[in-house]
Scaffold this motif. Structure first.
Motif, PDB file in Angstrom:
ATOM      1  N   ASP A   1      63.948 -14.116  24.410  1.00  0.00           N
ATOM      2  CA  ASP A   1      62.496 -14.259  24.510  1.00  0.00           C
ATOM      3  C   ASP A   1      61.898 -13.193  25.426  1.00  0.00           C
ATOM      4  O   ASP A   1      60.688 -12.964  25.400  1.00  0.00           O
ATOM      5  CB  ASP A   1      62.154 -15.657  25.032  1.00  0.00           C
ATOM      6  CG  ASP A   1      60.712 -16.040  24.769  1.00  0.00           C
ATOM      7  OD1 ASP A   1      60.221 -15.759  23.657  1.00  0.00           O
ATOM      8  OD2 ASP A   1      60.064 -16.596  25.686  1.00  0.00           O
ATOM      9  N   SER A   2      62.742 -12.540  26.219  1.00  0.00           N
ATOM     10  CA  SER A   2      62.265 -11.511  27.149  1.00  0.00           C
ATOM     11  C   SER A   2      62.149 -10.145  26.489  1.00  0.00           C
ATOM     12  O   SER A   2      61.639  -9.200  27.092  1.00  0.00           O
ATOM     13  CB  SER A   2      63.219 -11.408  28.360  1.00  0.00           C
ATOM     14  OG  SER A   2      63.290 -12.642  29.053  1.00  0.00           O
TER      15      SER A   2
ATOM     16  N   VAL B   1      66.586   1.268  21.307  1.00  0.00           N
ATOM     17  CA  VAL B   1      65.723   2.379  20.921  1.00  0.00           C
ATOM     18  C   VAL B   1      65.396   3.166  22.187  1.00  0.00           C
ATOM     19  O   VAL B   1      65.625   2.683  23.299  1.00  0.00           O
ATOM     20  CB  VAL B   1      64.413   1.872  20.269  1.00  0.00           C
ATOM     21  CG1 VAL B   1      64.698   1.137  18.975  1.00  0.00           C
ATOM     22  CG2 VAL B   1      63.626   0.996  21.236  1.00  0.00           C
ATOM     23  N   PRO B   2      64.891   4.390  22.039  1.00  0.00           N
ATOM     24  CA  PRO B   2      64.465   5.124  23.230  1.00  0.00           C
ATOM     25  C   PRO B   2      63.437   4.296  24.012  1.00  0.00           C
ATOM     26  O   PRO B   2      62.437   3.857  23.458  1.00  0.00           O
ATOM     27  CB  PRO B   2      63.831   6.393  22.649  1.00  0.00           C
ATOM     28  CG  PRO B   2      64.521   6.587  21.342  1.00  0.00           C
ATOM     29  CD  PRO B   2      64.751   5.199  20.805  1.00  0.00           C
ATOM     30  N   GLY B   3      63.723   4.040  25.255  1.00  0.00           N
ATOM     31  CA  GLY B   3      62.794   3.264  26.073  1.00  0.00           C
ATOM     32  C   GLY B   3      63.174   1.811  26.240  1.00  0.00           C
ATOM     33  O   GLY B   3      62.480   1.059  26.939  1.00  0.00           O
ATOM     34  N   GLY B   4      64.272   1.361  25.617  1.00  0.00           N
ATOM     35  CA  GLY B   4      64.676  -0.026  25.808  1.00  0.00           C
ATOM     36  C   GLY B   4      65.233  -0.680  24.571  1.00  0.00           C
ATOM     37  O   GLY B   4      66.015  -0.079  23.834  1.00  0.00           O
ATOM     38  N   TYR B   5      64.785  -1.921  24.327  1.00  0.00           N
ATOM     39  CA  TYR B   5      65.270  -2.710  23.189  1.00  0.00           C
ATOM     40  C   TYR B   5      64.100  -3.292  22.411  1.00  0.00           C
ATOM     41  O   TYR B   5      63.022  -3.540  22.967  1.00  0.00           O
ATOM     42  CB  TYR B   5      66.174  -3.859  23.679  1.00  0.00           C
ATOM     43  CG  TYR B   5      67.549  -3.410  24.131  1.00  0.00           C
ATOM     44  CD1 TYR B   5      68.644  -3.478  23.272  1.00  0.00           C
ATOM     45  CD2 TYR B   5      67.743  -2.902  25.413  1.00  0.00           C
ATOM     46  CE1 TYR B   5      69.897  -3.058  23.688  1.00  0.00           C
ATOM     47  CE2 TYR B   5      69.003  -2.486  25.838  1.00  0.00           C
ATOM     48  CZ  TYR B   5      70.071  -2.567  24.962  1.00  0.00           C
ATOM     49  OH  TYR B   5      71.321  -2.145  25.368  1.00  0.00           O
ATOM     50  N   ILE B   6      64.351  -3.532  21.121  1.00  0.00           N
ATOM     51  CA  ILE B   6      63.372  -4.174  20.249  1.00  0.00           C
ATOM     52  C   ILE B   6      64.007  -5.402  19.620  1.00  0.00           C
ATOM     53  O   ILE B   6      65.146  -5.355  19.172  1.00  0.00           O
ATOM     54  CB  ILE B   6      62.894  -3.217  19.130  1.00  0.00           C
ATOM     55  CG1 ILE B   6      61.978  -2.138  19.695  1.00  0.00           C
ATOM     56  CG2 ILE B   6      62.144  -3.969  18.024  1.00  0.00           C
ATOM     57  CD1 ILE B   6      61.514  -1.140  18.666  1.00  0.00           C
TER      58      ILE B   6
ATOM     59  N   ARG C   1      62.118 -10.411  33.495  1.00  0.00           N
ATOM     60  CA  ARG C   1      61.620 -11.595  32.780  1.00  0.00           C
ATOM     61  C   ARG C   1      62.672 -12.696  32.690  1.00  0.00           C
ATOM     62  O   ARG C   1      62.355 -13.885  32.807  1.00  0.00           O
ATOM     63  CB  ARG C   1      61.180 -11.208  31.371  1.00  0.00           C
ATOM     64  CG  ARG C   1      59.927 -10.360  31.301  1.00  0.00           C
ATOM     65  CD  ARG C   1      59.674  -9.930  29.864  1.00  0.00           C
ATOM     66  NE  ARG C   1      58.431  -9.168  29.718  1.00  0.00           N
ATOM     67  CZ  ARG C   1      58.038  -8.586  28.593  1.00  0.00           C
ATOM     68  NH1 ARG C   1      58.809  -8.696  27.501  1.00  0.00           N
ATOM     69  NH2 ARG C   1      56.903  -7.921  28.536  1.00  0.00           N
ATOM     70  N   SER C   2      63.922 -12.299  32.474  1.00  0.00           N
ATOM     71  CA  SER C   2      64.979 -13.287  32.257  1.00  0.00           C
ATOM     72  C   SER C   2      65.590 -13.795  33.548  1.00  0.00           C
ATOM     73  O   SER C   2      66.278 -14.824  33.555  1.00  0.00           O
ATOM     74  CB  SER C   2      66.084 -12.679  31.383  1.00  0.00           C
ATOM     75  OG  SER C   2      66.707 -11.591  32.055  1.00  0.00           O
ATOM     76  N   GLY C   3      65.370 -13.066  34.642  1.00  0.00           N
ATOM     77  CA  GLY C   3      65.957 -13.467  35.916  1.00  0.00           C
ATOM     78  C   GLY C   3      67.442 -13.150  35.995  1.00  0.00           C
ATOM     79  O   GLY C   3      68.147 -13.686  36.853  1.00  0.00           O
ATOM     80  N   MET C   4      67.909 -12.263  35.142  1.00  0.00           N
ATOM     81  CA  MET C   4      69.323 -11.890  35.125  1.00  0.00           C
ATOM     82  C   MET C   4      69.485 -10.486  35.699  1.00  0.00           C
ATOM     83  O   MET C   4      68.528  -9.715  35.757  1.00  0.00           O
ATOM     84  CB  MET C   4      69.866 -11.929  33.682  1.00  0.00           C
ATOM     85  CG  MET C   4      69.779 -13.288  33.017  1.00  0.00           C
ATOM     86  SD  MET C   4      70.122 -13.240  31.239  1.00  0.00           S
ATOM     87  CE  MET C   4      71.814 -12.668  31.208  1.00  0.00           C
ATOM     88  N   SER C   5      70.710 -10.167  36.097  1.00  0.00           N
ATOM     89  CA  SER C   5      70.968  -8.818  36.594  1.00  0.00           C
ATOM     90  C   SER C   5      70.982  -7.847  35.426  1.00  0.00           C
ATOM     91  O   SER C   5      71.193  -8.239  34.274  1.00  0.00           O
ATOM     92  CB  SER C   5      72.321  -8.770  37.321  1.00  0.00           C
ATOM     93  OG  SER C   5      73.373  -8.956  36.395  1.00  0.00           O
ATOM     94  N   VAL C   6      70.767  -6.564  35.733  1.00  0.00           N
ATOM     95  CA  VAL C   6      70.749  -5.547  34.685  1.00  0.00           C
ATOM     96  C   VAL C   6      72.082  -5.502  33.949  1.00  0.00           C
ATOM     97  O   VAL C   6      72.127  -5.371  32.714  1.00  0.00           O
ATOM     98  CB  VAL C   6      70.416  -4.165  35.284  1.00  0.00           C
ATOM     99  CG1 VAL C   6      70.612  -3.071  34.235  1.00  0.00           C
ATOM    100  CG2 VAL C   6      68.989  -4.140  35.798  1.00  0.00           C
TER     101      VAL C   6
ATOM    102  N   ASP D   1      64.722  -2.855  32.533  1.00  0.00           N
ATOM    103  CA  ASP D   1      64.379  -3.505  33.799  1.00  0.00           C
ATOM    104  C   ASP D   1      63.353  -4.622  33.607  1.00  0.00           C
ATOM    105  O   ASP D   1      63.368  -5.628  34.322  1.00  0.00           O
ATOM    106  CB  ASP D   1      63.870  -2.475  34.821  1.00  0.00           C
ATOM    107  CG  ASP D   1      62.663  -1.698  34.323  1.00  0.00           C
ATOM    108  OD1 ASP D   1      62.480  -1.619  33.093  1.00  0.00           O
ATOM    109  OD2 ASP D   1      61.905  -1.179  35.163  1.00  0.00           O
ATOM    110  N   ILE D   2      62.486  -4.465  32.612  1.00  0.00           N
ATOM    111  CA  ILE D   2      61.505  -5.515  32.315  1.00  0.00           C
ATOM    112  C   ILE D   2      62.207  -6.749  31.743  1.00  0.00           C
ATOM    113  O   ILE D   2      61.891  -7.891  32.094  1.00  0.00           O
ATOM    114  CB  ILE D   2      60.431  -5.013  31.326  1.00  0.00           C
ATOM    115  CG1 ILE D   2      59.634  -3.861  31.938  1.00  0.00           C
ATOM    116  CG2 ILE D   2      59.509  -6.150  30.894  1.00  0.00           C
ATOM    117  CD1 ILE D   2      58.841  -4.241  33.168  1.00  0.00           C
ATOM    118  N   VAL D   3      63.185  -6.513  30.866  1.00  0.00           N
ATOM    119  CA  VAL D   3      63.957  -7.628  30.303  1.00  0.00           C
ATOM    120  C   VAL D   3      64.679  -8.377  31.415  1.00  0.00           C
ATOM    121  O   VAL D   3      64.692  -9.617  31.445  1.00  0.00           O
ATOM    122  CB  VAL D   3      64.975  -7.125  29.252  1.00  0.00           C
ATOM    123  CG1 VAL D   3      65.815  -8.274  28.713  1.00  0.00           C
ATOM    124  CG2 VAL D   3      64.274  -6.407  28.115  1.00  0.00           C
ATOM    125  N   ALA D   4      65.284  -7.626  32.344  1.00  0.00           N
ATOM    126  CA  ALA D   4      66.005  -8.247  33.462  1.00  0.00           C
ATOM    127  C   ALA D   4      65.043  -9.053  34.344  1.00  0.00           C
ATOM    128  O   ALA D   4      65.353 -10.181  34.755  1.00  0.00           O
ATOM    129  CB  ALA D   4      66.710  -7.173  34.287  1.00  0.00           C
TER     130      ALA D   4
END
Length: 380
Positions: A331-332, A370-375, A346-351, A341-344
């Protein structure tokens, strides 16, 4: 004696082709008018060219049409015949040919002629059209390919327009499933467009698919021909699936044709901030069926039998995704590029935990890097 019969049959076919090439060259003269005149006057196709100027005028032809009938473009007709004789995998079907697609014949303005490469018998296959943006998102590309692949495995033939983007990925998905796919050109049959898809066109033919166009060889490329192409795509198909589309796009024209032709229209929803989802959302508001898996499509065709194993697998995937909707990590991730880093955060998990878990999700087809993160990809 037999040799003479063979020569007669060949000559009859040549004469018939010549007649239909002349009919198709009459300006502003379509299948509907042709059918009405044949019914009213009890004419056959050849009778149009044995009538006098006065007779043609009396039945409603104008000056330019009569000129085309009495003085046919012999050079243009000869080019079409030369193209047809230039290879073993070429064909020309007229409106009255038994191999002409029956569903296409039902629309308001079916093409007088279909020029094609490949196995013409595949044109009567059970078809579903998949169309969309020429510049799709990463998710759109994945959806087009996977929906086409899974629908092919169910028994559908995938029909699209060979355009860049969603069209191309739809053809590729069908080929991955070793299924049949049909490409409809908006250019002359001898002009594969875009040129970038020449290899894809070759793969379609070698994969027992078909490429067709209502436009004769050497026809000039005209922008207005592409909307005309779209009515053929929807006209041959039991339904049309829109994957991604802007509000003003050729895909919505195809959907409109499908509606006018009393065919099913399906649309995949997307992020409300994605311009390419706006066309799909508009169609859903207008009555198109919202689609999240192939089962949503197949269940609309109760008269057909599909590969139940593939359909049930689609339902299971859909249920799995619905369960994962409460997964905090998944969901993050947005349906647009989300930085790690935004996913981490939002989820409260480590990178490191996020990277490990997202790798598993990527293998399951739930996300893609993808370039810039995940989709987030969602259900296929």
């Amino acid at each position: 004696m037999q040799q003479g019969v063979g020569l007669t049959e060949t000559q009859n076919k040549t004469d018939e082709l010549f007649t239909w090439l002349r009919l198709a060259a009459i300006p502003k003269f379509g299948a509907a008018t042709y059918a009405k005149l044949c019914h009213r006057l009890q004419w056959k196709s050849s009778d149009f060219f044995s009538a006098s100027h006065a007779e043609l005028l009396s039945v409603g032809f104008n000056a330019s049409q009569i000129d085309a009938i009495l003085h046919p473009d012999s050079e243009g007709i000869q080019k079409s015949i030369l193209w047809l004789n230039g290879g073993n995998n070429r064909f020309v079907l007229n409106l009255e040919d038994s191999a002409y697609p029956p569903l296409l014949k039902e629309i308001a303005s079916p093409p007088m002629l279909l020029f094609g490469y490949g196995d013409q018998s595949k044109l009567v296959n059970l078809q579903i059209a998949i169309v969309g943006s020429r510049n799709p998102s990463v998710s759109g590309k994945e959806y087009a390919k996977s929906f086409a692949q899974n629908l092919s495995q169910c028994g559908w033939t995938i029909t699209s327009g060979l355009a860049l983007g969603i069209d191309g990925f739809s053809h590729e998905g069908a080929l991955l499933a070793k299924g049949t796919t049909i490409a409809v050109l908006g250019t002359g049959i001898d002009n594969i467009y875009p040129k970038k898809h020449r290899k894809l066109a070759e793969d379609i033919i070698t994969g027992d698919g078909v490429i067709i166009s209502e436009f004769a060889p050497m026809s000039a490329v005209r922008p207005e021909n592409f909307p005309r192409r779209n009515r053929i795509i929807s006209g041959m198909s039991r339904g049309t699936l829109i994957v991604e589309a802007a509000l003003k796009s050729g895909s919505l024209i195809t959907a409109r044709y499908a509606t006018e032709q009393n065919r099913e229209v399906f649309a995949i929803p997307g992020n409300i901030n994605n311009p390419l989802a706006k066309g799909c959302h508009y169609l859903i508001q207008q009555g198109a069926k919202l689609v999240t898996c192939i089962a949503d499509i197949n269940e609309e065709f109760n008269d057909l039998e599909f590969n139940t194993k593939v359909t049930n697998s689609s339902k299971m995937k859909k249920n799995s995704i619905e369960c994962l909707a409460t997964d905090l990590l998944l969901d993050s991730v947005d349906f647009e590029a989300t930085p790690l880093d935004i996913v981490a955060e939002r989820s409260g998990m480590s990178v490191s935990e996020v990277m490990s878990q997202l790798l598993e999700y990527e293998l399951r087809g739930l996300v893609t890097a993808v370039p810039g993160g995940y989709i987030k990809l969602g259900e296929k």
